[in-house]
Design an enzyme around this catalytic site. Structure first.
Site, PDB file in Angstrom:
ATOM      1  N   GLY A  10      -3.448   6.449   0.098  1.00 12.29           N
ATOM      2  CA  GLY A  10      -3.130   6.837  -1.283  1.00 12.29           C
ATOM      3  C   GLY A  10      -3.405   5.662  -2.189  1.00 12.29           C
ATOM      4  N   GLY A  12      -2.625   3.983  -6.249  1.00 11.25           N
ATOM      5  CA  GLY A  12      -1.894   4.112  -7.506  1.00 11.25           C
ATOM      6  C   GLY A  12      -2.478   3.187  -8.538  1.00 11.25           C
ATOM      7  N   PHE A  14      -1.542   0.217  -9.471  1.00 14.28           N
ATOM      8  CA  PHE A  14      -1.694  -1.201  -9.162  1.00 14.28           C
ATOM      9  C   PHE A  14      -1.824  -1.544  -7.684  1.00 14.28           C
ATOM     10  CE2 PHE A  14       2.589  -1.731  -7.774  1.00 14.28           C
ATOM     11  CZ  PHE A  14       3.415  -1.082  -8.676  1.00 14.28           C
ATOM     12  N   THR A  16      -3.198  -0.034  -3.521  1.00 10.98           N
ATOM     13  CA  THR A  16      -3.775   0.998  -2.665  1.00 10.98           C
ATOM     14  C   THR A  16      -3.125   0.859  -1.296  1.00 10.98           C
ATOM     15  OG1 THR A  16      -5.834   0.755  -3.862  1.00 10.98           O
ATOM     16  CG2 THR A  16      -5.950   1.940  -1.799  1.00 10.98           C
ATOM     17  N   VAL A  17      -2.810   1.988  -0.679  1.00  8.27           N
ATOM     18  CA  VAL A  17      -2.183   1.955   0.636  1.00  8.27           C
ATOM     19  C   VAL A  17      -3.190   2.415   1.679  1.00  8.27           C
ATOM     20  CG1 VAL A  17      -0.276   2.812   2.068  1.00  8.27           C
ATOM     21  CG2 VAL A  17       0.090   2.402  -0.370  1.00  8.27           C
ATOM     22  N   LYS A  41      -0.094  -2.113   2.053  1.00  8.10           N
ATOM     23  CA  LYS A  41      -0.190  -1.861   0.614  1.00  8.10           C
ATOM     24  C   LYS A  41      -0.838  -3.106   0.005  1.00  8.10           C
ATOM     25  CE  LYS A  41       2.721  -0.162  -3.183  1.00  8.10           C
ATOM     26  NZ  LYS A  41       4.063   0.358  -3.495  1.00  8.10           N
ATOM     27  N   ASP A 138      12.597   4.985  -9.380  1.00  2.00           N
ATOM     28  CA  ASP A 138      11.488   5.955  -9.316  1.00  2.00           C
ATOM     29  C   ASP A 138      11.674   6.945  -8.159  1.00  2.00           C
ATOM     30  OD1 ASP A 138       9.154   7.124 -10.247  1.00  2.00           O
ATOM     31  OD2 ASP A 138       7.803   5.685  -9.297  1.00  2.00           O
TER      32      ASP A 138
END
Length: 350
Positions: A10, A12, A14, A16-17, A41, A138
């Site tokens: 995945g 995002g 800031f 990346t995983v 990550k 979050d």
């Protein structure tokens, strides 16, 4: 440590995983034991590495907890001439609770027995986070990961912070998290404290029960209108009618507009919806006083919160001297809020 970067899980705004494997498997009891498969990550920009460093520190100080993702550590590397920050995390074979709900379940929602099981686990994780003095900031189904045997853990502490710390040092924290999951006090006094996580948990429970976001957004709802509903009206997310009485009562305890009166994670763990204990159930449903009481009594919440519903300007451009309108305008014009359906904009490539 030698490790090999695999496919992307995945990404995002800031980080990346990726899936990763260790080049040589240590023995289980080795102090630097890494499982054969783990997640890494990574961020490639110096400006975003502080967020990853912060997340790693918070995760390290929360270990061990059965309902919080494990971090195996952190390292800086140079790849293709670029500085990388990498945080090593346990890999969740089941992906996120959101994906699991959409892909594996009829109608894209969970039966109530599952909702109770997952809610209890998330609450146990949250209680641990709050007891240790942090706020996740979050909580949503996309940030809950599912492991073998239906075990779920809270992940993505990228926005987490120490409870009680002001946010002056950083404008980006003006609006932590995802607007759909935001609590009223965020709009009214920029308070992101443990009660905000409980409100977001309530939104996640509604979504598990209905398969839909907690706020029923019509096709033309804009963010401004949603913020007004959350921050300035008496409205709370709709309690799903298909839920048992216990479930409805549990949600009402999460959706108390005044954060000082909202139930804490510790209190909610005693709620019959997750504890299965019927002795407190009638007391709760009759709203009799319960011996557990909220820890804080900050009564600094302005009284206009629920009274200005009739004079809300129809758009951010209209003039109004209302404090709340100014606060909302300030939030709406924060440039970090363009994509308001998701705080991280994670794209799933699983």
């Amino acid at each position: 440590m030698d490790w090999v970067r695999g496919r992307t899980l995945g990404s995002g705004s800031f980080a990346t995983v990726y899936l990763a494997t260790s080049a040589h498997h240590h023995h289980h009891h080795h102090p630097h034991y890494f499982p054969p498969l783990f997640a890494v990550k990574t961020t490639y920009h110096a400006s975003t590495s502080s967020s990853l460093v912060n997340e790693n520190q918070i995760l390290q100080s929360l270990q061990p907890s059965p309902h919080i993702i494990k971090s195996f550590g952190f390292e800086r590397t140079v790849e293709k001439g670029e500085d990388c920050c990498n945080m090593f995390l346990e890999y969740a074979h089941g992906g996120t609770l959101y994906d699991h709900m959409k892909k594996k379940h009829v109608g894209g929602k969970f039966p109530e027995s599952k909702v109770r099981h997952y809610t209890k686990s998330i609450l146990e994780g949250l209680n641990h986070v709050h007891v240790k003095g942090f706020v996740h900031c979050d909580i949503k189904l996309q940030n809950i990961l599912i492991f073998e045997n239906d075990v779920v853990k809270i992940a993505d502490f990228g926005l987490a912070k120490k409870a009680g710390e002001g946010e002056e040092q950083s404008k980006r924290c003006e609006c932590r998290g995802t607007p759909m999951f935001m609590s009223p006090e965020l709009f009214n006094s920029n308070e992101h404290e443990p009660p905000a996580d409980i409100w977001a948990l309530g939104c996640a429970v509604v979504e598990m029960v209905t398969g839909e976001p907690a706020w029923d957004l019509g096709p033309n709802t804009n963010m401004w209108a949603l913020l007004v509903r959350i921050g300035m009206s008496d409205e709370i997310p709709k309690i799903p009618p298909e839920l048992s009485e216990r479930g409805k009562d549990f949600l009402r305890k999460c959706f108390v507009k005044d954060p000082t009166k909202r139930f804490t994670a510790e209190m909610l763990l005693k709620h019959p919806f997750v504890s299965g204990d019927d002795t407190v159930s009638m007391k709760l449903l009759n709203n009799e006083p319960i011996t557990i009481s909220p820890k804080s009594h900050l009564d600094k919440f302005p009284h206009w919160v629920s009274t200005v519903t009739t004079v809300v300007p129809s758009s951010p451009s209209s003039t109004s001297s209302s404090l709340a309108a100014d606060r909302l305008r300030q939030l709406v014009t924060e440039e970090t809020l363009q994509d308001w359906s998701d705080s991280e904009g994670w794209g799933n490539v699983r």
